[in-house]
Write an enzyme that holds these catalytic residues in place. Structure first.
Site, mmCIF file in Angstrom:
data_model
loop_
_atom_site.group_PDB
_atom_site.id
_atom_site.type_symbol
_atom_site.label_atom_id
_atom_site.label_comp_id
_atom_site.label_asym_id
_atom_site.label_seq_id
_atom_site.Cartn_x
_atom_site.Cartn_y
_atom_site.Cartn_z
ATOM 1 C CE LYS A 184 25.349 5.763 -11.363
ATOM 2 N NZ LYS A 184 24.663 6.089 -12.569
HETATM 3 C C1 LIG Z 1 23.292 6.176 -13.320
HETATM 4 C C2 LIG Z 1 22.569 5.081 -14.031
HETATM 5 C C3 LIG Z 1 22.197 5.187 -15.368
HETATM 6 C C4 LIG Z 1 22.312 6.458 -16.144
HETATM 7 O O1 LIG Z 1 23.593 6.986 -16.171
HETATM 8 P P1 LIG Z 1 23.793 8.482 -16.696
HETATM 9 O O2 LIG Z 1 25.260 8.519 -17.036
HETATM 10 O O3 LIG Z 1 23.425 9.375 -15.562
HETATM 11 O O4 LIG Z 1 22.931 8.660 -17.878
HETATM 12 C C5 LIG Z 1 21.620 4.100 -15.982
HETATM 13 N N1 LIG Z 1 21.397 2.953 -15.319
HETATM 14 C C6 LIG Z 1 21.726 2.812 -14.031
HETATM 15 C C7 LIG Z 1 21.477 1.495 -13.370
HETATM 16 C C8 LIG Z 1 22.306 3.879 -13.343
HETATM 17 O O5 LIG Z 1 22.593 3.746 -12.054
#
Ligand SMILES: *Cc1c(COP(=O)(O)O)cnc(C)c1O
Length: 374
Positions: A184
């Site tokens: 992210k």
């Molecule tokens: C990455 C992601 C998540 C989950 O995030 P985590 O921190 O890995 O649990 C949820 N929704 C979207 C749209 C994502 O891209």
């Protein structure tokens, strides 16, 4: 042979690495002062007036948020058909039912009108997803929720640093969930955060996060519910503090690289193949294009292999959620969400991360344009 270019890669600076080492040497490595410092820094970044809690993942955070908001058996939560599976899975995990809606083709975002059309007497919450860092137009979504007494849990996993009409996502609205997964825009290796203003959420979220425990003023521990275990460590928080310092610069660099993709691809590709350009508030978590593999007489697997042979990694974000086996078995028909179905079949995620060069973008564009020309 050039170095392999992955579709994403985190940038962790030496100062941050030194801070992680200092935490490891400090004798306090799990949740403690660094977690509080990261929460304060995030609250300040969001402009004050919001409470922030960090936790081990956005998935855990969204599940905590649904429970803290009292969403459970018999309730419906309206979720876009084009998102990561976690957005829908957390609804199932609290005993509620996800109700899917289609998204717009180029923005990949759901509109307030689509949320409104899916309302039933059982609707309890809306879950807008700011896809690839492009803000959902939130005012009409929040107005709809207010009119119908619904909670809004924003899946802002892609959207730390994103702005909607100039306002940072997380600085307004009901409950906003960020992800700090390694891919992210900022990371704590694994982790996430919730931002909210409703003071009634603080206690249930704290209990959800840590065993249902609340301490009294004398420090005596009692357990008030069967809470979970989602607390972030100080080691991870130290990574997040260093990442947050760099976030505005990271996102500015992502925008420059995305701009170069548009300059190179805009004149050569059908507009439907390109993502919505958005405005300065777009945080460009991903650069996603649609390739009409069927019309070109090829497959996505062949494309991925061709790019890989040129040292380029691409991702697939995402298959349409109602097309996933679990959701088909629940009775969902992916064809009922034609934009999500087309995105799911045609999408590829091109490399985009702050340490990339303009030359890297050119290399990706050359390979993509050669593939689609055949
Ligand atoms: C990455 C992601 C998540 C989950 O995030 P985590 O921190 O890995 O649990 C949820 N929704 C979207 C749209 C994502 O891209």
């Amino acid at each position: 042979m050039q170095d392999f270019l992955p579709f994403t890669r985190p940038t962790i600076d030496d100062e941050t690495i030194a801070e992680v080492i200092a935490v490891l040497r400090s004798g306090w490595i799990t949740s403690g002062p660094k977690v509080l410092e990261l929460e304060r820094a995030l609250a300040a970044y969001l402009g004050g007036g919001r409470q922030v809690r960090v936790m081990t993942s956005a998935t855990g955070g969204m599940e905590m948020a649904l429970r803290a908001a009292g969403v459970g058996a018999g309730d419906e939560v309206i979720v876009p058909a084009m998102t990561f599976a976690a957005s829908a899975n957390v609804v199932v995990r609290v005993g509620a039912r996800p109700v899917f809606i289609d998204v717009e083709l180029r923005s990949r975002n759901a509109t307030a009108a689509a949320f409104a059309a899916a309302l039933t007497p059982r609707s309890r919450a809306l879950m807008p997803v700011h896809f690839s860092g492009l803000a959902v137009d939130m005012d009409p979504v929040n107005e709809l929720a207010t009119r119908h007494g619904l909670r809004v849990i924003e899946d802002a996993a892609h959207a730390v640093g994103t702005r909607d009409r100039g306002r940072l996502i997380g600085s307004f609205g009901d409950i906003i969930s960020f992800s700090f997964h390694a891919n992210k825009n900022m990371t704590t290796v694994e982790g996430g955060a919730l931002a909210f203003a409703d003071p009634a959420l603080a206690l249930p979220l704290d209990r959800e996060r840590f065993h249902g425990i609340t301490k009294d003023a004398a420090g005596n521990v009692d357990v008030f519910e069967a809470g979970g275990k989602y607390n972030l460590t100080d080691v991870a928080a130290a990574v997040g503090i260093g990442q947050l310092r760099r976030l505005p610069g990271f996102n500015a660099r992502r925008r420059e690289l995305a701009q170069h993709y548009f300059e190179r691809l805009g004149p050569r590709l059908d507009p439907d193949m390109l993502p919505a350009p958005g405005d300065d508030g777009h945080s460009w978590h991903m650069f996603v294009v649609l390739v009409p593999f069927g019309r070109l007489g090829t497959t996505r697997d062949a494309f991925i292999a061709a790019m890989k042979s040129r040292g380029i990694g691409v991702g697939v974000h995402y298959p349409s959620v109602p097309a996933l086996t679990y959701y088909r078995q629940l009775g969902w028909n992916p064809a009922a969400f034609p934009n999500a179905a087309r995105i799911g079949a045609e999408t590829v995620t091109l490399p985009l991360f702050p340490a990339m060069t303009i030359g890297d973008v050119d290399r990706v564009c050359d390979a993509l344009l050669e593939f689609v020309k055949r």
